[in-house]
Motif scaffolding. Structure first.
Motif, PDB file in Angstrom:
ATOM      1  N   GLY A   1      -0.161  -3.307   1.516  1.00  0.00           N
ATOM      2  CA  GLY A   1      -0.777  -2.723   0.279  1.00  0.00           C
ATOM      3  C   GLY A   1      -0.135  -2.535  -0.796  1.00  0.00           C
ATOM      4  O   GLY A   1      -0.199  -1.966  -1.993  1.00  0.00           O
TER       5      GLY A   1
ATOM      6  N   ASN B   1      -2.192   1.223 -14.015  1.00  0.00           N
ATOM      7  CA  ASN B   1      -3.091   1.934 -13.323  1.00  0.00           C
ATOM      8  C   ASN B   1      -2.714   2.775 -12.198  1.00  0.00           C
ATOM      9  O   ASN B   1      -1.459   2.813 -11.872  1.00  0.00           O
ATOM     10  CB  ASN B   1      -4.218   1.004 -13.026  1.00  0.00           C
ATOM     11  CG  ASN B   1      -3.997   0.072 -11.968  1.00  0.00           C
ATOM     12  OD1 ASN B   1      -2.981  -0.116 -11.615  1.00  0.00           O
ATOM     13  ND2 ASN B   1      -5.048  -0.438 -11.174  1.00  0.00           N
ATOM     14  N   THR B   2      -3.348   3.299 -11.396  1.00  0.00           N
ATOM     15  CA  THR B   2      -3.094   4.134 -10.360  1.00  0.00           C
ATOM     16  C   THR B   2      -2.472   3.141  -9.250  1.00  0.00           C
ATOM     17  O   THR B   2      -3.069   1.904  -8.711  1.00  0.00           O
ATOM     18  CB  THR B   2      -4.189   4.920  -9.554  1.00  0.00           C
ATOM     19  OG1 THR B   2      -4.945   5.401 -10.654  1.00  0.00           O
ATOM     20  CG2 THR B   2      -3.788   5.928  -8.739  1.00  0.00           C
ATOM     21  N   PRO B   3      -1.093   3.405  -8.926  1.00  0.00           N
ATOM     22  CA  PRO B   3      -0.506   2.694  -7.847  1.00  0.00           C
ATOM     23  C   PRO B   3      -0.848   2.820  -6.426  1.00  0.00           C
ATOM     24  O   PRO B   3      -1.233   4.185  -6.268  1.00  0.00           O
ATOM     25  CB  PRO B   3       1.138   2.821  -8.292  1.00  0.00           C
ATOM     26  CG  PRO B   3       1.177   4.130  -8.771  1.00  0.00           C
ATOM     27  CD  PRO B   3      -0.170   4.330  -9.356  1.00  0.00           C
ATOM     28  N   PRO B   4      -0.657   2.190  -5.427  1.00  0.00           N
ATOM     29  CA  PRO B   4      -0.797   2.638  -3.921  1.00  0.00           C
ATOM     30  C   PRO B   4       0.289   3.657  -3.622  1.00  0.00           C
ATOM     31  O   PRO B   4       1.203   3.287  -3.115  1.00  0.00           O
ATOM     32  CB  PRO B   4      -0.732   1.335  -3.361  1.00  0.00           C
ATOM     33  CG  PRO B   4       0.503   0.579  -4.188  1.00  0.00           C
ATOM     34  CD  PRO B   4       0.343   0.923  -5.430  1.00  0.00           C
ATOM     35  N   THR B   5       0.122   4.983  -3.992  1.00  0.00           N
ATOM     36  CA  THR B   5       1.074   5.906  -3.986  1.00  0.00           C
ATOM     37  C   THR B   5       1.509   6.311  -2.664  1.00  0.00           C
ATOM     38  O   THR B   5       2.710   6.311  -2.322  1.00  0.00           O
ATOM     39  CB  THR B   5       0.311   7.446  -4.503  1.00  0.00           C
ATOM     40  OG1 THR B   5      -0.932   7.682  -4.085  1.00  0.00           O
ATOM     41  CG2 THR B   5       0.212   7.246  -5.917  1.00  0.00           C
ATOM     42  N   TYR B   6       0.604   6.197  -1.576  1.00  0.00           N
ATOM     43  CA  TYR B   6       1.161   6.434  -0.371  1.00  0.00           C
ATOM     44  C   TYR B   6       2.092   5.480   0.415  1.00  0.00           C
ATOM     45  O   TYR B   6       2.944   5.788   0.941  1.00  0.00           O
ATOM     46  CB  TYR B   6       0.142   6.903   0.869  1.00  0.00           C
ATOM     47  CG  TYR B   6       0.338   7.525   2.047  1.00  0.00           C
ATOM     48  CD1 TYR B   6       0.840   8.923   1.874  1.00  0.00           C
ATOM     49  CD2 TYR B   6       0.216   7.059   3.325  1.00  0.00           C
ATOM     50  CE1 TYR B   6       1.431   9.458   3.037  1.00  0.00           C
ATOM     51  CE2 TYR B   6       0.819   7.692   4.390  1.00  0.00           C
ATOM     52  CZ  TYR B   6       1.384   8.977   4.266  1.00  0.00           C
ATOM     53  OH  TYR B   6       1.805   9.447   5.357  1.00  0.00           O
TER      54      TYR B   6
ATOM     55  N   GLN C   1       0.441  -4.200  -6.265  1.00  0.00           N
ATOM     56  CA  GLN C   1      -0.673  -4.349  -5.209  1.00  0.00           C
ATOM     57  C   GLN C   1      -0.821  -5.925  -5.104  1.00  0.00           C
ATOM     58  O   GLN C   1      -0.355  -6.468  -5.830  1.00  0.00           O
ATOM     59  CB  GLN C   1      -1.813  -3.541  -5.546  1.00  0.00           C
ATOM     60  CG  GLN C   1      -1.735  -2.226  -5.629  1.00  0.00           C
ATOM     61  CD  GLN C   1      -3.055  -1.315  -5.771  1.00  0.00           C
ATOM     62  OE1 GLN C   1      -3.951  -1.710  -5.097  1.00  0.00           O
ATOM     63  NE2 GLN C   1      -3.200  -0.637  -7.045  1.00  0.00           N
TER      64      GLN C   1
ATOM     65  N   MET D   1      -0.781  11.666  -0.391  1.00  0.00           N
ATOM     66  CA  MET D   1      -1.973  10.881  -1.000  1.00  0.00           C
ATOM     67  C   MET D   1      -3.050  11.613  -1.898  1.00  0.00           C
ATOM     68  O   MET D   1      -3.641  11.094  -2.385  1.00  0.00           O
ATOM     69  CB  MET D   1      -2.884  10.877   0.428  1.00  0.00           C
ATOM     70  CG  MET D   1      -2.475   9.823   1.560  1.00  0.00           C
ATOM     71  SD  MET D   1      -3.559   9.695   2.931  1.00  0.00           S
ATOM     72  CE  MET D   1      -2.619   9.314   4.292  1.00  0.00           C
TER      73      MET D   1
ATOM     74  N   HIS E   1      -0.566  10.387  -9.489  1.00  0.00           N
ATOM     75  CA  HIS E   1       0.588   9.424  -9.497  1.00  0.00           C
ATOM     76  C   HIS E   1       1.283  10.061 -10.760  1.00  0.00           C
ATOM     77  O   HIS E   1       2.445   9.473 -10.821  1.00  0.00           O
ATOM     78  CB  HIS E   1       0.104   8.107  -9.642  1.00  0.00           C
ATOM     79  CG  HIS E   1      -0.926   7.825 -10.710  1.00  0.00           C
ATOM     80  ND1 HIS E   1      -2.152   8.329 -10.576  1.00  0.00           N
ATOM     81  CD2 HIS E   1      -0.736   6.882 -11.846  1.00  0.00           C
ATOM     82  CE1 HIS E   1      -2.844   7.918 -11.750  1.00  0.00           C
ATOM     83  NE2 HIS E   1      -1.930   7.014 -12.307  1.00  0.00           N
TER      84      HIS E   1
END
Lengths: 361, 361
Positions: free
Chosen positions: B202, B237-242, B73, B37, B41
């Motif tokens: 998510g 953009n920042t993806p839902p990494t976790y 997302q 988390m 990324h």
């Protein structure tokens, strides 16, 4: 298990006690026999988690009652689309302050969607080293709102004042929300991607004043609609439940472990002051930002000789100081000092920098 | 620690070994000194996680090379907006098969966005107990694509065939993707919210055939654009990494613990067959769906006397059988038997149902 010092600009460090608590209840949330990830978002257990998170956030930021708090997806970047589609349905122009890459992206997106845009102030001429002064802001006559970026994560440029204008103020607070107390009542909309001071990536917080809920465009995607989301408690569809839960744990940490946003602001002020003082006193490191606009969250700096960048980064990593590389668009170094980065991390960084300068500078 | 049997329709049960592994590396991913988390990324560590997840998914589903895999997302519901905005930019009408609540929502959203819609087949007349037959599908002349819902999560109605049409097929596979092998090459777009068989809420998976990347509308929000997302490896953009990381762990579990989708399909077939057999043999429980269209993932059933609903649910929960309540829009019961629900859970449920019937039926 090792925990290194993590200066990542985002997704960023999370408080170790939050992660420890998450680990403890990962497979079995408080004896319920399942993970928070495995709960229906409409179950009493998850609704309690969601409501507690909102209540804690409202308490931390003293959010006035006439503001809705939304827990959404898509990051701050999706707000670049959602804000104009929610606020320009009755016409008018989106006004922007241009102080760096993120503010530019917000402006570009509004334009791409076909809306009128106007730049009401810019720091471009000075290379984004100082924010425009209040006296220099020139809004268009048909301004529907003024959008700005409180803290430019890449440039390390932060506003030292809240613009005073006659139209609703919309602020991208992604990298500094919850870093210090904030007078929410000055704003129409505040939004922030979670992955700096709030929680893991995949969650976006939006605070919106309720008189702004009826300005949306007719053909707005259903999930973009602030009013629909507000009325459904952010559950028009399944929300990012685990990220919401973790954000709630971060809010609890801020309240109980830190003691609230005044205490957090004092810690953040000390961290930033120490690091900028070390940079300013050195012959190797420098930061170009006007002192009053230096970000407390993101401290970019360059080395006098860029051939030293690689060894600096390699040695820092060996010393357990992670993610100090500057954004790929600007190079150099950047130390992000978000809430979860402890003072000890900053002290270790400063000691490393001094040692490196002595050996290699 | 207790792990109960969780029949939630979503967010749904995750494989216990996946959660155990996540717990083990929650504070320190493989000795790197930070949580997944907390990683950028764009860091080599996270990029490796992301690429492995995609590679494993491609292997599991035998995804042809001319398909892009996107990790997005917003849930399946955001695809209700994204699909028409990506596919109708060159005109044409969105065609829909209407077999339940989710298919209806997809259709309503396309209409709300101003696009032309046409219902090419419906199971409404029969109360959504049987899907329309291939021979009864009537597409509009200007159909740009045909959208359908492979498995209606609320109604428990599933297609037993893939429609054969001359336009790209778009399928909401939210509740049955990865439950069995699938011929991806039959589709133009496949999408699925993660919170059933893939990972936590998510995250949304989208598989899109690459010749469909240039039909987007001019004023599409930047993050809606399949082509831009494909070119940026889902990192515009920042993806839902976790969530992405956990999905990767689920793919590994499917490959190594289960042995792939053929093996998974066999287990799922046994689970569903046992439960439907128990329902059909009982005097208390019933399910109205035509046998060939019964969902293997979501088994709704009603009790002959609805006054027994409350005691049924209360006693089931006491027995460690969680989340059997039907969707608030239809009532009754629903047992969701996604991949992570073990055969032992279904056996325990069947035993409980028999016991309850004997005592209270």
């Amino acid at each position: 298990m090792t925990r290194h010092y993590n200066f990542c600009a985002g997704p960023a460090a999370l408080p170790t006690p939050v992660l420890e608590r998450a680990r403890e209840e990962l497979l079995d949330y408080q004896g319920r026999g399942l993970s928070v990830m495995e709960m229906s978002h409409r179950s009493p257990e998850f609704v309690a988690i969601a409501e507690q998170a909102e209540a804690d956030l409202r308490e931390l930021l003293a959010v006035p009652e006439n503001y809705k708090v939304l827990f959404l997806q898509g990051g701050a970047s999706l707000q670049f689309s959602m804000v104009p589609m929610n606020l320009l349905g009755k016409g008018g122009t989106a006004n922007f302050l241009y102080t760096g890459i993120w503010g530019k992206k917000a402006q570009t997106e509004a334009k791409q969607l076909g809306f009128g845009v106007h730049v009401a102030g810019s720091s471009e001429a000075g290379g984004h080293t100082e924010v425009p002064a209040q006296a220099d802001l020139t809004l268009s006559e048909d301004a529907a709102y003024l959008h700005y970026t409180a803290n430019e994560t890449i440039g390390g440029l932060a506003f030292d004042y809240i613009p005073d204008v006659d139209v609703p103020l919309v602020c991208d607070y992604s990298s500094s929300l919850l870093a210090e107390p904030l007078d929410v009542s000055r704003f129409g909309v505040i939004y922030a991607g979670a992955q700096k001071n709030i929680g893991p990536a995949g969650l976006t917080l939006v605070l919106v004043r309720d008189d702004l809920l009826d300005r949306r465009c007719e053909r707005i995607p259903g999930l973009f609609d602030y009013r629909a989301m507000a009325e459904a408690g952010s559950m028009v569809n399944t929300p990012p439940t685990y990220a919401w839960y973790l954000a709630g744990r971060v809010f609890q940490w801020l309240k109980h472990d830190i003691g609230g946003l005044e205490a957090m602001a004092a810690i953040n002020a000390r961290k930033a002051a120490s690091l900028y003082a070390a940079i300013d006193a050195s012959g190797l490191y420098s930061n170009p930002i006007a002192v009053r606009n230096r970000s407390r969250m993101n401290v970019p700096f360059v080395l006098a000789d860029e051939r030293l960048d690689k060894p600096f980064l390699a040695e820092a990593e060996e010393a357990g100081l992670l993610n100090l590389k500057g954004h790929r668009s600007v190079g150099g170094m950047r130390a992000s000092l978000y809430n979860a980065v402890p003072e000890a991390a900053v002290e270790a960084l400063i000691a490393f920098m001094a040692d490196f300068e002595q050996r290699r500078g």
